[in-house]
Design a protein around this motif. Structure first.
Motif, PDB file in Angstrom:
ATOM      1  N   PRO A  13       0.725  -1.003  -0.073  1.00  0.00           N
ATOM      2  CA  PRO A  13      -0.183   0.071   0.161  1.00  0.00           C
ATOM      3  C   PRO A  13       0.815   1.120  -0.144  1.00  0.00           C
ATOM      4  N   LYS A  14       0.383   2.283  -0.631  1.00  0.00           N
ATOM      5  CA  LYS A  14       1.154   3.670  -0.974  1.00  0.00           C
ATOM      6  C   LYS A  14       1.645   4.010   0.482  1.00  0.00           C
ATOM      7  N   ARG A  15       0.968   3.875   1.579  1.00  0.00           N
ATOM      8  CA  ARG A  15       1.425   4.569   2.671  1.00  0.00           C
ATOM      9  C   ARG A  15       2.888   4.129   3.188  1.00  0.00           C
ATOM     10  N   PHE A  16       3.047   2.883   2.604  1.00  0.00           N
ATOM     11  CA  PHE A  16       4.509   2.371   3.210  1.00  0.00           C
ATOM     12  C   PHE A  16       5.493   2.693   2.367  1.00  0.00           C
ATOM     13  N   LYS A  20       5.435  12.828   7.261  1.00  0.00           N
ATOM     14  CA  LYS A  20       4.530  12.592   6.229  1.00  0.00           C
ATOM     15  C   LYS A  20       3.658  11.587   6.502  1.00  0.00           C
ATOM     16  N   ASN A  21       3.412  10.899   7.763  1.00  0.00           N
ATOM     17  CA  ASN A  21       2.623   9.957   8.093  1.00  0.00           C
ATOM     18  C   ASN A  21       2.754   8.659   7.320  1.00  0.00           C
ATOM     19  N   HIS A  22       4.215   8.635   6.967  1.00  0.00           N
ATOM     20  CA  HIS A  22       4.475   7.127   6.259  1.00  0.00           C
ATOM     21  C   HIS A  22       4.537   6.034   7.489  1.00  0.00           C
ATOM     22  N   LEU A  23       4.306   4.786   7.182  1.00  0.00           N
ATOM     23  CA  LEU A  23       4.054   3.602   8.044  1.00  0.00           C
ATOM     24  C   LEU A  23       5.355   2.847   7.795  1.00  0.00           C
ATOM     25  N   ASP A  24       6.212   2.356   8.907  1.00  0.00           N
ATOM     26  CA  ASP A  24       6.960   1.377   8.589  1.00  0.00           C
ATOM     27  C   ASP A  24       6.537   0.024   8.538  1.00  0.00           C
ATOM     28  N   TRP A  25       7.480  -0.785   7.900  1.00  0.00           N
ATOM     29  CA  TRP A  25       6.925  -2.199   7.559  1.00  0.00           C
ATOM     30  C   TRP A  25       7.321  -3.240   8.947  1.00  0.00           C
ATOM     31  N   GLY A  26       6.704  -2.619  10.058  1.00  0.00           N
ATOM     32  CA  GLY A  26       6.970  -3.366  11.142  1.00  0.00           C
ATOM     33  C   GLY A  26       6.004  -3.481  12.170  1.00  0.00           C
TER      34      GLY A  26
END
Ligand SMILES: O=C(O)CCC(=O)C(=O)O
Ligand SMILES: [Fe+2]
Length: 462
Positions: free
Chosen positions: A117-120, A225-231
């Motif tokens: 998903p784009k947010r990652f 930027k409110n990105h999410l980490d993969w963890g």
């Protein structure tokens, strides 16, 4: 498009929801898929499948419950049709439908995912070195540091203490061997921590981070930027005991709790001896240094991070680039052989190959401040891969919350003025968690720009 959870609740109840094969939506734009699903149906979409509910006939009302989700504000676990979940996932980049603390990457990858998903998605233009370019981190032998005191002979300074000083000054990170924590105990720790992450989401959510708090389980957004980490993480305050959140450490499954308790005690002994040695290397009174980390008062926190495999690892980051807001961190990669830690050196990212059972010790921002810049904190991040899950456990050692922290008085002189402001540890910690994770930006905010500083302001405290 700003869709919120209540809108999804409406979808959930929507009596005319229909879908294509395997829960796919029909139509061109996502709005259309939801607004006029029936008009798009063809023979091809005769049946749709909903997880374990099997095939449902065309036009069947989508009320089968196959997956759960957490309500962003109440934290309640709710069942939602898989088709809604897939739709929500597709909107992750634009929508506030899933609140930051409720995202679990571990849950996300249970669904078929061709792309992330784009947010990652994160773009980083920093050059990246190859796996063998670092040639290993400096190695420090803990056995040789044991027993060193401020009265030790100059010989020790030529030996392990000298290597320690060099590693901290030139690298800000080293691997620690002969640390005394047995392989069999580390196996047990691995078993317990893996067991925690394997718990059903519903169980893990008992430990979720409460709104506005950093302690707890979940994938917390810490980027601008409110990105999410993969963890997914479990972050807990360990010491002082009065600061432990009642729903966290005390409520962990008993075997995990007691294993962690032993681990923490072992690491504490190691950390205290390293901090003493660092004081000796820097020429700071060891009593002053130890006063900051008083056993029952020193601030200690722990973060266990579960990094699932990822279909497009080159597009995501397991843990955003940062320097630790600690004096020192002791990191243990509990999934031996599965590497992912990267450090920034000379403007380039270098993957770190962590030997089985070695600990990684790194300088944090507080050590950079106390040492007045002599031991710079190291910027690092965690990356993921397509094949294997990875788990790390980091333990952070910090001065007591009521300590006044700043460059050690013995390191400040007219020739070498203080480079950082003084502050109370408690305020520093609160400020840190309110600040987005972004390299060394929080530390930079504490720098004294005007190099001429007021030496009188620097008290005897380290
Ligand atoms: O997982 C890793 O290798 C790094 C973890 C880390 O940097 C942290 O928890 O602060
Ligand atoms: Fe870190």
């Amino acid at each position: 498009m700003a869709l919120n959870y209540s809108l999804f609740a409406v979808f959930y109840k929507w009596k005319h929801l229909t879908c294509g094969e395997d829960g796919e939506h029909l139509g061109q734009s996502e709005e259309e898929q939801w607004e006029k699903p029936k008009s798009k149906l063809t023979r091809k979409h005769k049946h749709c499948t909903f997880g374990d509910k099997g095939e449902l006939p065309l036009g069947y009302i989508c009320t089968s419950v196959v997956r759960g989700m957490l309500h962003p504000s109440t934290g309640e676990y709710q069942f939602i049709p898989s088709v809604v979940i897939r739709y929500m996932a597709s909107l992750l980049d634009e929508s506030i439908a899933i609140s930051p603390t409720t995202v679990s990457v571990q849950e996300l990858i249970k669904r078929p995912l061709d792309s992330v998903p784009k947010r990652f998605i994160r773009l980083d233009s920093t050059p990246q070195a190859g796996p063998s370019d670092l040639n290993g981190l400096p190695t420090i032998d803990m056995k040789k540091l044991l027993g060193i005191t401020s009265d030790s002979s100059d010989e020790s300074f030529n030996g392990e203490l000298g290597r320690l000083h060099f590693s901290c000054r030139e690298w800000g990170i080293f691997q620690l061997v002969n640390h005394g924590v047995s392989s069999s105990f580390l196996q047990q720790l691995r078993h317990e921590i893996e067991g925690f992450f394997k718990l059903p989401l519903k169980e893990k959510m008992k430990y979720k981070a409460n709104p506005g708090e950093s302690d707890g389980y979940g994938n917390v957004v810490r980027t601008e930027k409110n990105h999410l980490d993969w963890g997914d993480r479990l972050f807990m305050t360990i010491n002082p005991i009065s600061k432990r959140k009642p729903h966290l450490f005390p409520e962990l499954p008993p075997s995990l709790r007691s294993t962690l308790e032993t681990y923490i005690q072992e690491l504490k002994k190691i950390a205290i001896q390293i901090l003493k040695c660092l004081a000796i290397c820097l020429g700071i009174d060891t009593n002053l240094m130890m006063d900051l980390f008083k056993e029952e008062k020193g601030l200690e926190t722990l973060r266990a991070t579960y990094y699932p495999p990822c279909p497009q690892p080159e597009l995501v980051v397991g843990l955003t680039p940062h320097s630790d807001a600690t004096a020192i961190t002791i990191l243990h990669q509990i999934t031996n052989c599965v590497n992912g830690l990267q450090i920034k050196r000379n403007g380039m990212w270098f993957p770190v190959d962590i030997p089985d059972d070695a600990f990684i010790v790194n300088m944090g921002d507080i050590m950079e401040i106390i040492s007045n810049g002599a031991y710079p904190s190291i910027e690092h991040r965690a990356m993921v891969n397509t094949e294997s899950e990875r788990i790390s456990v980091a333990m952070f050692f910090n001065p007591r919350l009521d300590a006044q922290v700043g460059p050690a008085a013995s390191l400040v002189s007219p020739k070498s003025p203080a480079r950082f402001r003084r502050f109370i540890m408690d305020e520093y910690v609160k400020g840190f968690f309110a600040h987005p994770m972004n390299g060394k930006s929080y530390l930079n905010g504490l720098k004294i720009m005007n190099e001429a500083s007021d030496g009188d302001d620097l008290k005897e405290e380290a």
